[in-house]
Design a protein around this motif. Structure first.
Motif, mmCIF file in Angstrom:
data_model
loop_
_atom_site.group_PDB
_atom_site.id
_atom_site.type_symbol
_atom_site.label_atom_id
_atom_site.label_comp_id
_atom_site.label_asym_id
_atom_site.label_seq_id
_atom_site.Cartn_x
_atom_site.Cartn_y
_atom_site.Cartn_z
ATOM 1 N N GLU A 94 0.848 -1.186 0.000
ATOM 2 C CA GLU A 94 0.000 0.000 0.000
ATOM 3 C C GLU A 94 0.884 1.237 0.000
ATOM 4 O O GLU A 94 1.989 1.225 0.537
ATOM 5 N N THR A 122 -5.502 4.232 1.463
ATOM 6 C CA THR A 122 -4.245 4.055 0.743
ATOM 7 C C THR A 122 -4.501 3.421 -0.620
ATOM 8 O O THR A 122 -5.536 2.796 -0.829
ATOM 9 N N SER A 123 -3.560 3.574 -1.519
ATOM 10 C CA SER A 123 -3.618 2.871 -2.804
ATOM 11 C C SER A 123 -3.010 1.493 -2.595
ATOM 12 O O SER A 123 -1.896 1.373 -2.096
ATOM 13 N N LYS A 124 -3.747 0.468 -2.981
ATOM 14 C CA LYS A 124 -3.311 -0.912 -2.767
ATOM 15 C C LYS A 124 -2.910 -1.538 -4.097
ATOM 16 O O LYS A 124 -3.545 -1.312 -5.112
#
Length: 166
Positions: A94, A122-124
């Motif tokens: 992430e 968050t960007s996963k």
């Protein structure tokens, strides 16, 4: 400004950054006949071995089982850029910019580590065999989370001093 992709494509993309020492080590790490690959794949589960590569550049060779996200933490670094390469297994990573976070533990100079309060926005992304994630000082990241199920991961992380990245 994290960068994520296949190691071979990122090597070509970053060819003008003078990262030969990083990519030479990684090429050996993925070569099943090399001593580096054999060393990593002979490590016991739970290993986290620091190996000096050159001057202030070192690798953290790791073998672990991924775990529940709630057991992980968000971190960033000031002195080093992380080059995280998956050799075997799947690890959900992430990313989030540090400006969007609240510090949980302030900067520890000895560990070059800041940790942040865990949050969900968050960007996963999924790292698989030969995938490389590069995290710069403004890139907070979470490592070790499982993707679908916990699984065994072989990974190596090069810590490159920021001043050597040109």
């Amino acid at each position: 400004m994290a960068i994520i992709g296949n190691i071979h494509k990122l090597e070509a993309f970053l060819k003008d950054k003078n990262l030969d020492v990083v990519f030479n080590y990684f090429k050996q790490a993925i070569d099943k006949n090399s001593d580096i690959h054999k060393r990593i794949f002979n490590l016991p589960v739970g290993s986290f071995e620091k190996v000096l590569i050159k001057d202030n550049i070192f690798a953290l060779e790791q073998v672990f089982y991924t775990k529940d996200r709630q057991e992980c933490f968000i971190e960033s670094h000031k002195k080093y850029i992380d080059f995280q390469l998956i050799l075997s297994g799947n690890e959900q990573m992430e990313y989030i910019n540090i400006d969007k976070l609240e510090i949980e533990n302030s900067y520890n100079e000895k560990k070059d580590l800041i940790t942040y309060k865990l949050l969900d926005n968050t960007s996963k992304f999924l790292l698989q065999d030969n995938d490389l994630a590069i995290f710069y000082p403004d890139d907070a990241h979470i490592g070790l989370p499982r993707y679908k199920n916990s699984e065994l991961v072989y990974k190596t992380v090069i810590k490159l001093p920021v001043e050597l990245y040109k």
